[in-house]
Design a protein around this motif. Sequence first.
Motif, PDB file in Angstrom:
ATOM      1  N   ASP A 307       0.988  -1.481  -0.164  1.00  0.00           N
ATOM      2  CA  ASP A 307       0.371   0.333   0.079  1.00  0.00           C
ATOM      3  C   ASP A 307       0.818   0.980   0.198  1.00  0.00           C
ATOM      4  O   ASP A 307       0.610   2.138  -0.551  1.00  0.00           O
ATOM      5  CB  ASP A 307      -1.194  -0.257   1.178  1.00  0.00           C
ATOM      6  CG  ASP A 307      -0.102  -0.052   3.066  1.00  0.00           C
ATOM      7  OD1 ASP A 307       0.649  -0.932   2.574  1.00  0.00           O
ATOM      8  OD2 ASP A 307      -0.802   0.413   3.455  1.00  0.00           O
ATOM      9  N   LYS A 308       2.069   1.921   1.048  1.00  0.00           N
ATOM     10  CA  LYS A 308       3.058   2.797   0.667  1.00  0.00           C
ATOM     11  C   LYS A 308       3.634   2.198  -0.251  1.00  0.00           C
ATOM     12  O   LYS A 308       3.524   3.757  -1.333  1.00  0.00           O
ATOM     13  CB  LYS A 308       3.542   2.481   2.541  1.00  0.00           C
ATOM     14  CG  LYS A 308       2.976   2.131   3.923  1.00  0.00           C
ATOM     15  CD  LYS A 308       2.722   3.485   3.856  1.00  0.00           C
ATOM     16  CE  LYS A 308       2.021   3.318   5.238  1.00  0.00           C
ATOM     17  NZ  LYS A 308       1.254   2.155   5.503  1.00  0.00           N
ATOM     18  N   LEU A 309       4.301   1.407  -0.853  1.00  0.00           N
ATOM     19  CA  LEU A 309       4.425   1.526  -2.028  1.00  0.00           C
ATOM     20  C   LEU A 309       4.048   2.100  -3.385  1.00  0.00           C
ATOM     21  O   LEU A 309       4.803   2.802  -4.163  1.00  0.00           O
ATOM     22  CB  LEU A 309       5.376   0.031  -2.982  1.00  0.00           C
ATOM     23  CG  LEU A 309       6.499  -0.262  -1.456  1.00  0.00           C
ATOM     24  CD1 LEU A 309       6.756  -1.658  -1.857  1.00  0.00           C
ATOM     25  CD2 LEU A 309       7.779   0.695  -1.184  1.00  0.00           C
ATOM     26  N   LEU A 310       2.781   1.934  -3.555  1.00  0.00           N
ATOM     27  CA  LEU A 310       2.167   2.361  -5.074  1.00  0.00           C
ATOM     28  C   LEU A 310       1.725   3.611  -4.097  1.00  0.00           C
ATOM     29  O   LEU A 310       0.893   4.237  -5.295  1.00  0.00           O
ATOM     30  CB  LEU A 310       0.724   1.664  -4.596  1.00  0.00           C
ATOM     31  CG  LEU A 310      -0.412   1.745  -5.725  1.00  0.00           C
ATOM     32  CD1 LEU A 310       0.031   1.602  -6.966  1.00  0.00           C
ATOM     33  CD2 LEU A 310      -1.577   1.123  -5.529  1.00  0.00           C
ATOM     34  N   PHE A 311       1.056   3.936  -2.919  1.00  0.00           N
ATOM     35  CA  PHE A 311       0.799   5.132  -3.146  1.00  0.00           C
ATOM     36  C   PHE A 311       2.029   6.378  -3.240  1.00  0.00           C
ATOM     37  O   PHE A 311       1.799   7.473  -3.726  1.00  0.00           O
ATOM     38  CB  PHE A 311       0.572   5.661  -1.352  1.00  0.00           C
ATOM     39  CG  PHE A 311       0.118   6.893  -1.129  1.00  0.00           C
ATOM     40  CD1 PHE A 311      -0.900   7.147  -0.340  1.00  0.00           C
ATOM     41  CD2 PHE A 311       1.562   7.627  -0.167  1.00  0.00           C
ATOM     42  CE1 PHE A 311      -1.270   8.691   0.358  1.00  0.00           C
ATOM     43  CE2 PHE A 311       0.998   8.944   0.281  1.00  0.00           C
ATOM     44  CZ  PHE A 311       0.025   9.062   0.231  1.00  0.00           C
ATOM     45  N   GLY A 312       3.426   5.560  -2.758  1.00  0.00           N
ATOM     46  CA  GLY A 312       4.683   6.421  -3.239  1.00  0.00           C
ATOM     47  C   GLY A 312       5.015   6.785  -4.894  1.00  0.00           C
ATOM     48  O   GLY A 312       5.184   7.447  -4.635  1.00  0.00           O
ATOM     49  N   ILE A 313       4.660   5.628  -5.639  1.00  0.00           N
ATOM     50  CA  ILE A 313       4.703   5.333  -7.044  1.00  0.00           C
ATOM     51  C   ILE A 313       4.283   6.456  -7.884  1.00  0.00           C
ATOM     52  O   ILE A 313       4.417   6.983  -8.570  1.00  0.00           O
ATOM     53  CB  ILE A 313       4.688   3.735  -8.019  1.00  0.00           C
ATOM     54  CG1 ILE A 313       6.754   2.645  -6.977  1.00  0.00           C
ATOM     55  CG2 ILE A 313       4.604   4.593  -8.975  1.00  0.00           C
ATOM     56  CD1 ILE A 313       6.380   1.843  -7.634  1.00  0.00           C
ATOM     57  N   LEU A 314       2.687   6.728  -6.893  1.00  0.00           N
ATOM     58  CA  LEU A 314       2.050   7.681  -7.808  1.00  0.00           C
ATOM     59  C   LEU A 314       2.479   8.687  -8.338  1.00  0.00           C
ATOM     60  O   LEU A 314       2.162   9.670  -9.048  1.00  0.00           O
ATOM     61  CB  LEU A 314       0.396   7.193  -6.961  1.00  0.00           C
ATOM     62  CG  LEU A 314      -0.250   5.950  -7.397  1.00  0.00           C
ATOM     63  CD1 LEU A 314      -1.521   5.573  -6.244  1.00  0.00           C
ATOM     64  CD2 LEU A 314      -0.560   5.845  -8.950  1.00  0.00           C
TER      65      LEU A 314
END
Length: 348
Positions: A307-314
């Motif tokens: 969840d945090k990685l997706l948040f950051g990548i976006l």
Amino acid sequence: MMLMKHEDETAKIPAPEPPRFLGAGYALASLANALAALLLLWNIGSINTAAPTLFGPADASKQIALRYRPNILATYTAGALGHLFLGAGTCHILANSVGSGRLRTSGTYQRLTMGTLLFGTVGLFSLPGEAGGCLPSPTLCGGAILAMQLAKMLVALASFVGWECAAGGFGARGQGRMKNIVSEIGRGCKSVWKTMPVTDQRPATFYRTFFVLLTLGNLVFNIPELVFNLQSGMGLFSLPVSLTLSSIARLGLLSSILYVLKDAAERKRLEGGTFIKLNLMVGLFALGVGIAQGLGDGPFNARKAADKLLFGILFLNNGILSQLAKMGVIQKRDEVDPDADPPLRIIL
């Protein structure tokens, strides 16, 4: 009619000119936040090893302590990167806005000022906060606490002066100050509520979604947890309570950043330098916390970090593409439909 017009004109007192030291104050606060972050990051390799000793029998509830231990690395990293990217980065942006004069005229910088004011004032009560993770090393722990408190104090002072010079201030006279504070908070909440409905002018951007989820999450989870810990016998300066206060302050600043990005996306201004920096700051912060969350129990667990990685990548995606559009490497707008969002920009 003339009397009403005269009263309206006198009610809108222009904000005073920012003092000369304000820009330097924000810059100093930015450096102090970076220093606090570096001291915390210096000790990050020993957090998982030290975790069992951080919540000892002195704490009122071992059950609460057990809740924190599996996530202590992610919590510690969030505190360190919150100072490095969110605190230092936002203060750097506000320091530049003082020099350009935009602090007094732009709602963007007024909202960021409110975020840093919350970050600094609430954060001051977070003792020992993330510095508690350095307890096995008393010298490093003491240095981290001093650096963090100095950073938060500078942020709070600079933000208070900045707000006085930005939106008319909280009131020049002492007896009217508290009334103006409450009034300004009320007007701000009312304004935010009015901008929540989705319209053609305010589409449902992903910035809006994250702003709502993060703000509600801070209110629904962090506030009750703080009350529960205090009622369970935890002292105000115990590690669990101070970590919760730190999280409230950090997410308050992050909410203000997301609201600013939401507003910029609705106005199609994401190619502006301030908004590019904010996208990159949020992206790097979330990416770092996601990596730490994945490493919380030993070997990296991608499922826990997703969840945090997706948040950051976006957010990194939007920041990088906005910078490329600003440089002319990719087109800013669709030639056929100028109102469409830029290619590959995540706005939905």
